[in-house]
Design a protein around this motif. Structure first.
Motif, PDB file in Angstrom:
ATOM      1  N   LEU A 129      10.453  17.912  -7.117  1.00  0.00           N
ATOM      2  CA  LEU A 129       9.864  16.976  -6.489  1.00  0.00           C
ATOM      3  C   LEU A 129      10.067  17.414  -4.645  1.00  0.00           C
ATOM      4  CD1 LEU A 129      10.208  13.470  -8.044  1.00  0.00           C
ATOM      5  CD2 LEU A 129       8.281  15.252  -7.860  1.00  0.00           C
ATOM      6  N   ASP A 130       9.144  17.804  -4.064  1.00  0.00           N
ATOM      7  CA  ASP A 130       9.093  17.846  -2.495  1.00  0.00           C
ATOM      8  C   ASP A 130       9.101  16.642  -2.026  1.00  0.00           C
ATOM      9  OD1 ASP A 130       9.235  18.454   0.027  1.00  0.00           O
ATOM     10  OD2 ASP A 130       7.609  19.571   0.138  1.00  0.00           O
ATOM     11  N   THR A 131      10.129  16.227  -1.497  1.00  0.00           N
ATOM     12  CA  THR A 131       9.761  14.712  -0.927  1.00  0.00           C
ATOM     13  C   THR A 131       9.733  14.473   0.439  1.00  0.00           C
ATOM     14  OG1 THR A 131      12.403  14.656  -0.307  1.00  0.00           O
ATOM     15  CG2 THR A 131      11.826  14.066  -2.520  1.00  0.00           C
ATOM     16  N   GLU A 132       9.090  15.463   0.976  1.00  0.00           N
ATOM     17  CA  GLU A 132       8.836  15.307   2.392  1.00  0.00           C
ATOM     18  C   GLU A 132       7.632  14.086   2.706  1.00  0.00           C
ATOM     19  OE1 GLU A 132       8.608  16.176   6.493  1.00  0.00           O
ATOM     20  OE2 GLU A 132      10.154  17.077   4.945  1.00  0.00           O
ATOM     21  N   PRO A 133       6.517  14.173   1.575  1.00  0.00           N
ATOM     22  CA  PRO A 133       5.785  13.175   2.068  1.00  0.00           C
ATOM     23  C   PRO A 133       6.028  11.697   2.022  1.00  0.00           C
ATOM     24  CG  PRO A 133       4.910  14.679   0.185  1.00  0.00           C
ATOM     25  CD  PRO A 133       6.280  15.134   0.557  1.00  0.00           C
ATOM     26  N   LEU A 134       7.250  11.527   1.380  1.00  0.00           N
ATOM     27  CA  LEU A 134       7.628  10.140   1.158  1.00  0.00           C
ATOM     28  C   LEU A 134       7.946   9.790   2.658  1.00  0.00           C
ATOM     29  CD1 LEU A 134      10.166  10.542  -1.840  1.00  0.00           C
ATOM     30  CD2 LEU A 134       8.113   9.393  -1.784  1.00  0.00           C
ATOM     31  N   LYS A 135       8.411  10.348   3.887  1.00  0.00           N
ATOM     32  CA  LYS A 135       8.615  10.088   5.086  1.00  0.00           C
ATOM     33  C   LYS A 135       7.513   9.315   5.671  1.00  0.00           C
ATOM     34  CE  LYS A 135      11.719  13.901   6.235  1.00  0.00           C
ATOM     35  NZ  LYS A 135      11.947  15.299   7.171  1.00  0.00           N
ATOM     36  N   GLY A 136       6.240   9.532   5.250  1.00  0.00           N
ATOM     37  CA  GLY A 136       5.169   8.920   5.677  1.00  0.00           C
ATOM     38  C   GLY A 136       4.881   7.498   5.166  1.00  0.00           C
ATOM     39  N   TRP A 137       5.452   7.058   4.204  1.00  0.00           N
ATOM     40  CA  TRP A 137       5.337   5.942   3.393  1.00  0.00           C
ATOM     41  C   TRP A 137       6.525   5.006   3.329  1.00  0.00           C
ATOM     42  CZ3 TRP A 137       4.081   9.976  -0.679  1.00  0.00           C
ATOM     43  CH2 TRP A 137       2.991  10.538  -0.431  1.00  0.00           C
ATOM     44  N   VAL A 138       7.306   4.930   4.580  1.00  0.00           N
ATOM     45  CA  VAL A 138       8.419   4.123   4.696  1.00  0.00           C
ATOM     46  C   VAL A 138       8.307   3.102   6.130  1.00  0.00           C
ATOM     47  CG1 VAL A 138      10.903   4.219   5.162  1.00  0.00           C
ATOM     48  CG2 VAL A 138       9.829   6.077   3.807  1.00  0.00           C
TER      49      VAL A 138
ATOM     50  N   GLY B 253       0.577  -1.176   0.192  1.00  0.00           N
ATOM     51  CA  GLY B 253      -0.121  -0.049   0.017  1.00  0.00           C
ATOM     52  C   GLY B 253       0.894   1.366   0.066  1.00  0.00           C
ATOM     53  N   ASP B 254       1.922   1.106   0.495  1.00  0.00           N
ATOM     54  CA  ASP B 254       2.663   2.471   1.003  1.00  0.00           C
ATOM     55  C   ASP B 254       3.304   2.646  -0.720  1.00  0.00           C
ATOM     56  OD1 ASP B 254       2.010   3.146   3.219  1.00  0.00           O
ATOM     57  OD2 ASP B 254       3.909   1.859   4.005  1.00  0.00           O
ATOM     58  N   HIS B 255       3.913   1.538  -1.102  1.00  0.00           N
ATOM     59  CA  HIS B 255       4.383   1.573  -2.385  1.00  0.00           C
ATOM     60  C   HIS B 255       3.641   2.239  -3.516  1.00  0.00           C
ATOM     61  CE1 HIS B 255       5.873  -0.168  -6.441  1.00  0.00           C
ATOM     62  NE2 HIS B 255       7.071  -0.234  -5.971  1.00  0.00           N
ATOM     63  N   ALA B 256       2.194   2.010  -3.678  1.00  0.00           N
ATOM     64  CA  ALA B 256       1.142   2.210  -4.338  1.00  0.00           C
ATOM     65  C   ALA B 256       0.881   3.818  -4.008  1.00  0.00           C
ATOM     66  CB  ALA B 256      -0.020   1.523  -3.994  1.00  0.00           C
ATOM     67  N   GLU B 257       0.824   4.432  -2.921  1.00  0.00           N
ATOM     68  CA  GLU B 257       0.749   5.641  -2.433  1.00  0.00           C
ATOM     69  C   GLU B 257       1.726   6.529  -3.095  1.00  0.00           C
ATOM     70  OE1 GLU B 257      -1.482   8.683  -1.693  1.00  0.00           O
ATOM     71  OE2 GLU B 257      -2.204   6.715  -1.633  1.00  0.00           O
ATOM     72  N   ILE B 258       3.240   5.962  -3.037  1.00  0.00           N
ATOM     73  CA  ILE B 258       4.315   6.784  -3.778  1.00  0.00           C
ATOM     74  C   ILE B 258       4.000   6.772  -5.152  1.00  0.00           C
ATOM     75  CG2 ILE B 258       6.682   6.535  -4.228  1.00  0.00           C
ATOM     76  CD1 ILE B 258       6.924   5.111  -1.502  1.00  0.00           C
ATOM     77  N   ILE B 259       3.669   5.824  -5.838  1.00  0.00           N
ATOM     78  CA  ILE B 259       3.279   5.712  -7.271  1.00  0.00           C
ATOM     79  C   ILE B 259       2.277   7.028  -7.578  1.00  0.00           C
ATOM     80  CG2 ILE B 259       2.820   4.510  -9.637  1.00  0.00           C
ATOM     81  CD1 ILE B 259       5.721   4.118  -8.563  1.00  0.00           C
ATOM     82  N   ALA B 260       1.060   6.836  -6.741  1.00  0.00           N
ATOM     83  CA  ALA B 260       0.015   7.702  -6.925  1.00  0.00           C
ATOM     84  C   ALA B 260       0.649   9.179  -6.944  1.00  0.00           C
ATOM     85  CB  ALA B 260      -1.053   7.333  -5.975  1.00  0.00           C
ATOM     86  N   TRP B 261       1.458   9.458  -5.804  1.00  0.00           N
ATOM     87  CA  TRP B 261       1.926  10.774  -5.383  1.00  0.00           C
ATOM     88  C   TRP B 261       2.456  11.370  -6.637  1.00  0.00           C
ATOM     89  CZ3 TRP B 261       7.339  11.256  -4.827  1.00  0.00           C
ATOM     90  CH2 TRP B 261       7.918  12.513  -4.614  1.00  0.00           C
ATOM     91  N   LEU B 262       3.467  10.524  -7.072  1.00  0.00           N
ATOM     92  CA  LEU B 262       4.362  10.618  -8.510  1.00  0.00           C
ATOM     93  C   LEU B 262       3.692  11.009  -9.619  1.00  0.00           C
ATOM     94  CD1 LEU B 262       7.392  11.443  -9.042  1.00  0.00           C
ATOM     95  CD2 LEU B 262       7.540   8.927  -9.641  1.00  0.00           C
ATOM     96  N   THR B 263       2.665  10.218  -9.762  1.00  0.00           N
ATOM     97  CA  THR B 263       1.761  10.387 -11.098  1.00  0.00           C
ATOM     98  C   THR B 263       1.137  11.896 -11.020  1.00  0.00           C
ATOM     99  OG1 THR B 263       1.414   8.077 -10.998  1.00  0.00           O
ATOM    100  CG2 THR B 263      -0.386   9.581 -12.165  1.00  0.00           C
ATOM    101  N   ARG B 264       0.380  12.176  -9.919  1.00  0.00           N
ATOM    102  CA  ARG B 264      -0.090  13.521  -9.548  1.00  0.00           C
ATOM    103  C   ARG B 264       1.061  14.550  -9.939  1.00  0.00           C
ATOM    104  NH1 ARG B 264      -2.376  10.715  -5.297  1.00  0.00           N
ATOM    105  NH2 ARG B 264      -1.196  11.583  -3.798  1.00  0.00           N
ATOM    106  N   ARG B 265       2.198  14.472  -9.580  1.00  0.00           N
ATOM    107  CA  ARG B 265       3.206  15.541  -9.731  1.00  0.00           C
ATOM    108  C   ARG B 265       3.462  15.647 -11.441  1.00  0.00           C
ATOM    109  NH1 ARG B 265       1.463  15.740  -5.824  1.00  0.00           N
ATOM    110  NH2 ARG B 265       1.995  16.166  -3.777  1.00  0.00           N
ATOM    111  N   CYS B 266       3.595  14.445 -11.939  1.00  0.00           N
ATOM    112  CA  CYS B 266       3.956  14.377 -13.557  1.00  0.00           C
ATOM    113  C   CYS B 266       2.815  14.960 -14.206  1.00  0.00           C
ATOM    114  CB  CYS B 266       4.203  12.933 -13.896  1.00  0.00           C
ATOM    115  SG  CYS B 266       5.713  12.274 -13.105  1.00  0.00           S
ATOM    116  N   VAL B 267       1.729  14.665 -14.001  1.00  0.00           N
ATOM    117  CA  VAL B 267       0.558  15.298 -14.765  1.00  0.00           C
ATOM    118  C   VAL B 267       0.262  16.589 -14.239  1.00  0.00           C
ATOM    119  CG1 VAL B 267      -2.115  15.147 -14.746  1.00  0.00           C
ATOM    120  CG2 VAL B 267      -0.721  12.896 -15.083  1.00  0.00           C
ATOM    121  N   GLN B 268       0.702  17.176 -13.013  1.00  0.00           N
ATOM    122  CA  GLN B 268       0.568  18.632 -13.079  1.00  0.00           C
ATOM    123  C   GLN B 268       1.759  19.484 -13.634  1.00  0.00           C
ATOM    124  OE1 GLN B 268       1.088  18.747  -8.783  1.00  0.00           O
ATOM    125  NE2 GLN B 268      -1.003  18.611  -8.155  1.00  0.00           N
TER     126      GLN B 268
END
Length: 189
Positions: free
Chosen positions: A179-188, A41-56
């Motif tokens: 990429l602000d990588t702060e959110p990644l801390k919550g998915w480790v 689930g954390d892995h999937a959330e990281i990919i979703a986060w990155l997808t949003r950044r790329c489309v933005q």
């Protein structure tokens, strides 16, 4: 499990529908078939986060998940990146394994398995560089770092930038995303 097969043998195994456990996917990188675990689930959330950044950053881009790529010099390997950034229609009409032409960025997120060190930190950078993918992004949950590989030259990337989670990193051209990588801390976990 590590076996040595030719590209043709690997694709024949895939065509025959040979399956491994449902929790694994197969890749053939460096002439070796490797099992790749399914994401958590954390892995999937990281990919979703990155997808949003790329489309933005560009509405014409998409972070394709699960698309198999023919990789390495001479396209003699098959890898399934966790994500590959390309135009939203880049793989229309392609099958399970497509050439990496038009891929701007390959993404891997480390998994909690015995083979992640060799697969994500050694084999994949060589394969993606050998294919000419401009940027390889490794989100390393073991070390809590983002590793940005760029400037492919044959079978390796000439540049490697390592940034700890919590800092901002700029992905080099042709991606050019901050990429602000702060959110990644919550998915480790």
């Amino acid at each position: 499990m590590v076996s040595v097969l030719s590209q043709e043998q690997f694709e024949e195994v895939a065509r025959l529908g040979v399956r491994v456990e449902e929790a694994l996917r197969l890749e053939c990188v460096g002439g070796r078939i490797r099992e790749k675990p399914m994401p958590d689930g954390d892995h999937a959330e990281i990919i979703a986060w990155l997808t949003r950044r790329c489309v933005q950053a560009d509405a014409g881009w998409w972070l394709h998940v699960g698309q198999g790529l023919r990789v390495e010099q001479g396209r003699k390997g098959n890898a399934r990146p966790d994500g590959c950034l390309a135009s939203s229609d880049a793989f229309v009409g392609h099958g399970e394994w497509a050439d990496a032409e038009g891929v701007l960025l390959a993404v891997e997120v480390t998994s909690r398995d015995h083979d992640t060190d060799r697969r994500d930190r050694e084999d994949k950078p060589k394969a993606y560089a050998g294919t000419g993918i401009p940027v390889y992004l490794l989100i390393d949950r073991d070390t809590c770092e983002v590793k940005v590989h760029s400037q492919p030259d044959g079978g390796r990337y000439e540049m490697l930038l390592t940034v700890p989670f919590g800092k901002t990193v700029t992905l080099p051209d042709p991606v050019g995303i901050d990429l602000d990588t702060e959110p990644l801390k919550g998915w480790v976990h």
